[in-house]
Write a protein that holds these residues in place. Sequence first.
Motif: not given
Length: 171
Positions: A100-118
């Motif tokens: 509930d306290n993220t902004n995941a919906k507003d982030r580009p998919l590739q940014e999320l996948l990069t963060e996950m990889s890091v």
Amino acid sequence: MLVTELNKDEYAPFFEGYIQGSSKGVLVEELEISLHEFIRFVQNIPMDKFDYRYAEGKWTIKEIIQHIIDTERIFAYRALRISRNDKTPLPGFDEGDYVDNTNAKDRPLQELLTEMSVVRQATLSLFKSFSKEQLQRIGTASNHSISVRAIGFIMIGHQKHHQKIFEERYL
């Protein structure tokens, strides 16, 4: 270190599904392999599905990816503390509050996948640094005993659990 080497007293019964759903291979190798499998899987999801909710109040795929990232960070922290023989009981966390306290919906998919990889690369470095003795250490998290090595397999199983949810409910 194989999942079959874990004893039932190394994790809470709640995690049994994640343990069973993790890989049967060597822990560190499976942490790496599962990341690549997940990213490849997510990159093949149609773009219009990332903000889709299969029911009212359910998380989107982007929110679930953020949830996997947040959970891995928390579990890696637990693994670090327990590996260093810190006997302080570690608290649980409310995953719903985190999402509930993220902004995941507003982030580009590739940014999320990069963060996950890091984050996974940091987890891999951490787990590669553990001795056999450190992997077997047991601490307390969420009022239950848990070993460092169980935490690693739970991370894999948690990620695979959500991938299965994507397949069954989102695609």
